[in-house]
Scaffold this motif. Sequence first.
Motif, PDB file in Angstrom:
ATOM      1  N   ASP A  39       0.890  -1.070   0.141  1.00 38.94           N
ATOM      2  CA  ASP A  39      -0.057  -0.083   0.048  1.00 38.94           C
ATOM      3  C   ASP A  39       0.981   1.215   0.058  1.00 38.94           C
ATOM      4  OD1 ASP A  39       0.227   1.251   2.789  1.00 38.94           O
ATOM      5  OD2 ASP A  39      -0.310  -1.084   3.374  1.00 38.94           O
ATOM      6  N   VAL A  40       0.365   2.390  -0.279  1.00 40.72           N
ATOM      7  CA  VAL A  40       1.166   3.450  -0.374  1.00 40.72           C
ATOM      8  C   VAL A  40      -0.004   4.591   0.056  1.00 40.72           C
ATOM      9  CG1 VAL A  40       0.298   4.346  -2.805  1.00 40.72           C
ATOM     10  CG2 VAL A  40       2.226   5.510  -1.763  1.00 40.72           C
ATOM     11  N   SER A  41       0.846   5.600   1.184  1.00 44.21           N
ATOM     12  CA  SER A  41      -0.166   6.482   1.791  1.00 44.21           C
ATOM     13  C   SER A  41       0.554   7.784   1.601  1.00 44.21           C
ATOM     14  CB  SER A  41      -0.535   6.062   2.960  1.00 44.21           C
ATOM     15  OG  SER A  41       0.677   5.810   3.796  1.00 44.21           O
ATOM     16  N   VAL A  42      -0.341   8.722   1.877  1.00 40.69           N
ATOM     17  CA  VAL A  42       0.080  10.315   2.009  1.00 40.69           C
ATOM     18  C   VAL A  42      -0.420  10.893   3.101  1.00 40.69           C
ATOM     19  CG1 VAL A  42       0.187  12.456   1.015  1.00 40.69           C
ATOM     20  CG2 VAL A  42       0.632  10.524  -0.545  1.00 40.69           C
ATOM     21  N   GLU A  43       0.403  11.319   3.945  1.00 39.00           N
ATOM     22  CA  GLU A  43      -0.217  12.191   5.238  1.00 39.00           C
ATOM     23  C   GLU A  43      -1.024  11.081   5.958  1.00 39.00           C
ATOM     24  OE1 GLU A  43      -1.699  15.822   4.094  1.00 39.00           O
ATOM     25  OE2 GLU A  43       0.228  16.580   3.571  1.00 39.00           O
ATOM     26  N   GLY A  44      -0.889   9.913   5.971  1.00 36.19           N
ATOM     27  CA  GLY A  44      -1.763   8.740   6.921  1.00 36.19           C
ATOM     28  C   GLY A  44      -2.900   8.385   6.236  1.00 36.19           C
ATOM     29  N   ALA A  45      -3.162   8.932   4.883  1.00 34.81           N
ATOM     30  CA  ALA A  45      -4.267   8.412   4.243  1.00 34.81           C
ATOM     31  C   ALA A  45      -3.893   7.477   3.018  1.00 34.81           C
ATOM     32  CB  ALA A  45      -5.093   9.742   3.657  1.00 34.81           C
TER      33      ALA A  45
ATOM     34  N   ALA B 113      -3.359   0.336  -8.852  1.00 32.20           N
ATOM     35  CA  ALA B 113      -3.672   1.432  -7.942  1.00 32.20           C
ATOM     36  C   ALA B 113      -2.344   2.144  -7.972  1.00 32.20           C
ATOM     37  CB  ALA B 113      -3.696   0.573  -6.508  1.00 32.20           C
ATOM     38  N   THR B 114      -2.583   3.512  -7.508  1.00 32.88           N
ATOM     39  CA  THR B 114      -1.577   4.438  -7.681  1.00 32.88           C
ATOM     40  C   THR B 114      -1.041   5.243  -6.560  1.00 32.88           C
ATOM     41  OG1 THR B 114      -2.872   6.135  -8.672  1.00 32.88           O
ATOM     42  CG2 THR B 114      -1.826   4.569 -10.345  1.00 32.88           C
ATOM     43  N   GLY B 115       0.106   5.804  -6.172  1.00 34.72           N
ATOM     44  CA  GLY B 115       0.285   6.777  -5.406  1.00 34.72           C
ATOM     45  C   GLY B 115      -0.071   8.204  -6.067  1.00 34.72           C
ATOM     46  N   ARG B 116       0.652   9.364  -5.491  1.00 36.15           N
ATOM     47  CA  ARG B 116       0.411  10.560  -6.050  1.00 36.15           C
ATOM     48  C   ARG B 116       1.833  11.254  -6.556  1.00 36.15           C
ATOM     49  NH1 ARG B 116      -1.815  14.084  -1.638  1.00 36.15           N
ATOM     50  NH2 ARG B 116      -3.690  12.789  -1.935  1.00 36.15           N
ATOM     51  N   PHE B 117       1.878  11.602  -7.702  1.00 34.48           N
ATOM     52  CA  PHE B 117       3.024  11.961  -8.255  1.00 34.48           C
ATOM     53  C   PHE B 117       3.648  13.351  -7.463  1.00 34.48           C
ATOM     54  CE2 PHE B 117       5.739  14.363 -10.891  1.00 34.48           C
ATOM     55  CZ  PHE B 117       6.481  13.505 -11.752  1.00 34.48           C
ATOM     56  N   GLY B 118       4.997  13.062  -7.163  1.00 32.33           N
ATOM     57  CA  GLY B 118       5.597  14.369  -6.500  1.00 32.33           C
ATOM     58  C   GLY B 118       5.208  14.331  -4.960  1.00 32.33           C
ATOM     59  N   ALA B 119       4.297  13.560  -4.478  1.00 35.36           N
ATOM     60  CA  ALA B 119       4.114  13.676  -2.843  1.00 35.36           C
ATOM     61  C   ALA B 119       5.064  12.976  -2.262  1.00 35.36           C
ATOM     62  CB  ALA B 119       2.831  13.015  -2.679  1.00 35.36           C
ATOM     63  N   ASP B 120       5.190  13.322  -0.931  1.00 32.71           N
ATOM     64  CA  ASP B 120       6.020  12.571   0.071  1.00 32.71           C
ATOM     65  C   ASP B 120       5.108  11.365   0.687  1.00 32.71           C
ATOM     66  OD1 ASP B 120       7.906  11.656   2.030  1.00 32.71           O
ATOM     67  OD2 ASP B 120       7.368  13.420   3.484  1.00 32.71           O
ATOM     68  N   MET B 121       5.499  10.148  -0.120  1.00 31.74           N
ATOM     69  CA  MET B 121       4.685   9.011   0.209  1.00 31.74           C
ATOM     70  C   MET B 121       5.221   7.903   0.993  1.00 31.74           C
ATOM     71  SD  MET B 121       3.530   8.346  -3.753  1.00 31.74           S
ATOM     72  CE  MET B 121       4.919   8.945  -4.597  1.00 31.74           C
ATOM     73  N   GLN B 122       4.310   7.213   1.883  1.00 22.80           N
ATOM     74  CA  GLN B 122       4.936   6.139   2.388  1.00 22.80           C
ATOM     75  C   GLN B 122       4.505   4.995   1.948  1.00 22.80           C
ATOM     76  OE1 GLN B 122       3.127   8.913   4.192  1.00 22.80           O
ATOM     77  NE2 GLN B 122       5.534   9.587   4.128  1.00 22.80           N
ATOM     78  N   VAL B 123       5.405   3.791   1.688  1.00 22.77           N
ATOM     79  CA  VAL B 123       5.087   2.742   0.986  1.00 22.77           C
ATOM     80  C   VAL B 123       5.281   1.337   2.018  1.00 22.77           C
ATOM     81  CG1 VAL B 123       5.614   1.205  -1.038  1.00 22.77           C
ATOM     82  CG2 VAL B 123       5.665   3.639  -1.386  1.00 22.77           C
ATOM     83  N   SER B 124       4.242   0.777   2.155  1.00 24.73           N
ATOM     84  CA  SER B 124       4.598  -0.691   2.763  1.00 24.73           C
ATOM     85  C   SER B 124       4.353  -1.838   2.118  1.00 24.73           C
ATOM     86  CB  SER B 124       3.471  -0.593   3.844  1.00 24.73           C
ATOM     87  OG  SER B 124       3.480   0.344   4.909  1.00 24.73           O
ATOM     88  N   LEU B 125       4.879  -2.796   2.192  1.00 28.99           N
ATOM     89  CA  LEU B 125       4.923  -4.046   1.364  1.00 28.99           C
ATOM     90  C   LEU B 125       5.435  -5.208   2.090  1.00 28.99           C
ATOM     91  CD1 LEU B 125       7.905  -4.876  -0.836  1.00 28.99           C
ATOM     92  CD2 LEU B 125       7.731  -2.523   0.088  1.00 28.99           C
TER      93      LEU B 125
END
Length: 145
Positions: A12-18, A121-133
Motif C-alpha cells: 500500500d501507499v499513503s500520503v499524510e496517513g491516508a 492502484a497508484t500513489g500521488r506523483f511528487g508527494a511525500d509517500m509512505q510505501v509498505s509492502l
Amino acid sequence: MRALLQRVSRADVSVEGAVLGEIGSGLLILVCAMQGDSSDQAERLAAKVAKLRIFKDEAGRMNRSLSDVAGSALIVSQFTLAADTSRGNRPGFSSAAPPDEGKALYEEFAAAVQALGIPVATGRFGADMQVSLVNDGPVTIWVEA
C-alpha cells in the motif's frame, strides 16, 4: 523509463496517513521517467511488466506473468531511480525527466498497464509517500524500456 518491480503478497501507499492505493498479490512498481522518454517507452514498459514471468507455476518455477496470475499492480512514481552516484557522495538526479513530463509519462504508464487488464492502484506523483509492502520471495527485478 526505469522501473523496479517487487513481487508482493500485499502493498500500500499513503500520503499524510491516508491510504491512496493498496493491492493484494501482484507487483509494487516503482517507476521513473528519464529525460528523452516518450509515450513509446511507457507502452513498452507496460507490456514488458505485464508479460514478465516472475510468478511461480505449479512446479514452483518462475514461469507465470502478472497477467497469468490475475495479479494487481501498485504503481508509485520514484524519481530517485534516476540517481547518478558516480561522483561524490550526493546522488544527482539530472537525468530524470522534468516534473511535468515525468508526471505525464507516469500516468501514461499506469493507464497502459490498466489497459492490459491488470487492476492498478497508484500513489500521488511528487508527494511525500509512505510505501509498505510484503516482498514475496523476495523477488526484485530492475527493468528499463
